[in-house]
Design an enzyme around this catalytic site. Sequence first.
Site, mmCIF file in Angstrom:
data_model
loop_
_atom_site.group_PDB
_atom_site.id
_atom_site.type_symbol
_atom_site.label_atom_id
_atom_site.label_comp_id
_atom_site.label_asym_id
_atom_site.label_seq_id
_atom_site.Cartn_x
_atom_site.Cartn_y
_atom_site.Cartn_z
ATOM 1 N N GLU A 44 -4.544 75.530 92.435
ATOM 2 C CA GLU A 44 -5.940 75.522 92.735
ATOM 3 C C GLU A 44 -6.235 74.741 94.102
ATOM 4 O OE1 GLU A 44 -10.252 73.701 90.614
ATOM 5 O OE2 GLU A 44 -8.279 72.815 90.196
ATOM 6 N N LYS A 116 -14.030 80.178 88.984
ATOM 7 C CA LYS A 116 -14.077 79.326 87.950
ATOM 8 C C LYS A 116 -15.301 78.981 87.415
ATOM 9 C CE LYS A 116 -12.480 74.442 87.756
ATOM 10 N NZ LYS A 116 -11.942 73.282 88.462
ATOM 11 N N CYS A 160 -7.741 75.465 85.954
ATOM 12 C CA CYS A 160 -7.933 74.112 85.777
ATOM 13 C C CYS A 160 -8.774 73.626 84.614
ATOM 14 C CB CYS A 160 -8.110 73.337 87.096
ATOM 15 S SG CYS A 160 -8.021 71.784 87.120
#
Length: 277
Positions: A44, A116, A160
Site C-alpha cells: 500500500e 479501498k 490493509c
Amino acid sequence: MGNTVKVAVVQSRPLKKLEANLNQAQQLLSEASKQGASLAVLPENFAYYGEQDLQTIGCQEALSSGPVRQFLSDQAKGLKLWIVGGTVPVGDKNTKPVARSLVFNPSGHCIDHYDKIHLFDADIHEESCQQAYRESDSYSHGSAVKTIDTEFAKLGLSVCYDLRFAALYHQLRAAGSQLVTVPAAFTAITGRDHWQLLLRARAVENQFFMLGANLVDRSSSSKGLWGGSAIIDPWGTVIAELKDQVAVITADIDLSMIDEIRARMPVQHHARLAFKN
C-alpha cells in the site's frame, strides 16, 4: 500452466523521494520476474507514503500519464508480469482521493482497479507510545467489491484495514476469488499482534490463498510499519514470509488445493447466518 502458479509479494521501505521509491520497487519487481513469478503484489502507498499533498498527487495519478501509473504499466510490460500496484492516491481537485489499487496485465494495460473501502481511523496505545491515525481526513472510501480474471486464477482485491472486516472477504469468496491480494501499511504495533493472524483467519474462513504485501520500517521514531509480508494457503499455513527486511518472496501455489479443501469441508453450504448492519 495447469493448476500451479508462482506468485510474488514485495516488501519495501518508504523513502523520502518518489524516484527512490520507484527505483526500489523496480529492483524488487525485477527480482520477482527473475524468480519466475506470474503475479507480483506491491505494498500500500509504496510510492507516496508520508506525502501530505495527496489531492495534488491524486489529480496527477488520475491521468494515464501519472508517474506511478506509467511506472506500473512499464514494469508490467517490460517484465511480463501481472502487477497489483499497491495503492496510489487518485482523485480530482474537488474531492479527497481514494486509495486505488491498480492492476496491470503483462501487456502493460490497466485492467481494473479497487478503491479501498475501509479507512483506518484509530487510536493506538502501547505503554508510552500513543499514535492517532485518521485516514478519512485525507481519503475518500470506495464502495465496490472487485475481482479480476487472469489466465491463471481469479484475483480478489483488498487493502490493509479491510483485513478486519470479514464480510468483504466472504463477498470475494462468493464472487469466485482464488487468490486475494492485500497491499498494506500495517503499523508496527497492530502488525505485530494482528497482521499475520488476520491474513490466516481470512484464508481459513474462505479457503483461498492470501497474499499480504506490507511496508516495513519498524524502527521509525514516529509511526512504525511492521512488514511481515506473507503468502498464506487455504488451510492457513504460512508458505512464505518476511520479517523486517526489504525483499521479495515467491511461492509456487497449487490452486487445486482450494477445490480439495472445499470438497472435504464445504463451509459454503453450512453457513446459517449472514452479516447484517
